[in-house]
Enzyme design. Sequence first.
Site, PDB file in Angstrom:
ATOM      1  N   ASP A  21       0.870  -1.172   0.000  1.00  0.00           N
ATOM      2  CA  ASP A  21       0.000   0.000   0.000  1.00  0.00           C
ATOM      3  C   ASP A  21       0.909   1.224   0.000  1.00  0.00           C
ATOM      4  O   ASP A  21       1.831   1.322   0.816  1.00  0.00           O
ATOM      5  CB  ASP A  21      -0.905  -0.013   1.234  1.00  0.00           C
ATOM      6  CG  ASP A  21      -2.011   1.023   1.161  1.00  0.00           C
ATOM      7  OD1 ASP A  21      -1.720   2.204   0.868  1.00  0.00           O
ATOM      8  OD2 ASP A  21      -3.165   0.659   1.413  1.00  0.00           O
ATOM      9  N   ILE A  22       0.686   2.144  -0.918  1.00  0.00           N
ATOM     10  CA  ILE A  22       1.546   3.323  -1.052  1.00  0.00           C
ATOM     11  C   ILE A  22       1.298   4.332   0.082  1.00  0.00           C
ATOM     12  O   ILE A  22       2.109   5.209   0.335  1.00  0.00           O
ATOM     13  CB  ILE A  22       1.373   3.963  -2.448  1.00  0.00           C
ATOM     14  CG1 ILE A  22       2.592   4.789  -2.817  1.00  0.00           C
ATOM     15  CG2 ILE A  22       0.092   4.748  -2.559  1.00  0.00           C
ATOM     16  CD1 ILE A  22       3.817   3.993  -3.129  1.00  0.00           C
ATOM     17  N   GLU A  40     -12.498   2.994  -1.912  1.00  0.00           N
ATOM     18  CA  GLU A  40     -11.558   3.947  -2.491  1.00  0.00           C
ATOM     19  C   GLU A  40     -11.127   3.605  -3.912  1.00  0.00           C
ATOM     20  O   GLU A  40     -10.823   4.484  -4.693  1.00  0.00           O
ATOM     21  CB  GLU A  40     -10.344   4.146  -1.575  1.00  0.00           C
ATOM     22  CG  GLU A  40      -9.511   2.899  -1.292  1.00  0.00           C
ATOM     23  CD  GLU A  40     -10.079   1.943  -0.252  1.00  0.00           C
ATOM     24  OE1 GLU A  40      -9.558   0.817  -0.196  1.00  0.00           O
ATOM     25  OE2 GLU A  40     -11.027   2.260   0.491  1.00  0.00           O
ATOM     26  N   HIS A  61      -6.763  -5.720   2.327  1.00  0.00           N
ATOM     27  CA  HIS A  61      -5.640  -5.109   3.039  1.00  0.00           C
ATOM     28  C   HIS A  61      -5.104  -6.141   4.032  1.00  0.00           C
ATOM     29  O   HIS A  61      -5.877  -6.689   4.827  1.00  0.00           O
ATOM     30  CB  HIS A  61      -6.089  -3.883   3.841  1.00  0.00           C
ATOM     31  CG  HIS A  61      -6.542  -2.724   3.034  1.00  0.00           C
ATOM     32  ND1 HIS A  61      -5.725  -1.664   2.730  1.00  0.00           N
ATOM     33  CD2 HIS A  61      -7.747  -2.450   2.466  1.00  0.00           C
ATOM     34  CE1 HIS A  61      -6.400  -0.775   2.021  1.00  0.00           C
ATOM     35  NE2 HIS A  61      -7.638  -1.232   1.844  1.00  0.00           N
ATOM     36  N   HIS A 110     -10.183  -5.791  -3.352  1.00  0.00           N
ATOM     37  CA  HIS A 110      -8.859  -5.914  -2.747  1.00  0.00           C
ATOM     38  C   HIS A 110      -8.969  -6.172  -1.251  1.00  0.00           C
ATOM     39  O   HIS A 110      -9.952  -5.822  -0.614  1.00  0.00           O
ATOM     40  CB  HIS A 110      -7.977  -4.693  -3.025  1.00  0.00           C
ATOM     41  CG  HIS A 110      -8.539  -3.381  -2.557  1.00  0.00           C
ATOM     42  ND1 HIS A 110      -9.567  -2.735  -3.192  1.00  0.00           N
ATOM     43  CD2 HIS A 110      -8.199  -2.583  -1.518  1.00  0.00           C
ATOM     44  CE1 HIS A 110      -9.838  -1.597  -2.563  1.00  0.00           C
ATOM     45  NE2 HIS A 110      -9.021  -1.484  -1.537  1.00  0.00           N
TER      46      HIS A 110
END
Length: 135
Positions: free
Chosen positions: A29-30, A88, A95, A93
Amino acid sequence: MATIFSKIIAGEIPSYKVAEDDKFYAFLDINPLVKGHTLVVPKREVDYIFDLEDDELAAMQIFAKKLALAIQKAFPCKKVGQAVIGLEVPHAHIHLIPIQKESDMLFSNPKLSFSNEEFAAIAAAIHKAWEENAD
């Protein structure tokens, strides 16, 4: 129109890849909550995780489980938490977040920032543990 995650998978946008197989792609994650915060995405573009076929969803969870073991090996923690929010980016996805305490999973927490070198080192550590677990 391709999502940002589809563009990452296609290599059109750079990412810090930690693991990949024929169906899933995992990358850092950026805007991480903690060091090692990783995203798991299906290569097939689907907006809502529960719109995946049952076998895809099961395979995604198994991929995530193996990756969580690698994350925990690379970044010792009490557990690797899992979150699915999906608001978002319109691409399913998961996390995976190394946690010491429940509040490490609060998405309202300030995000960390790392240099490119730090991100690369984090990704390499997780990838190495992933490869070791594959044996």
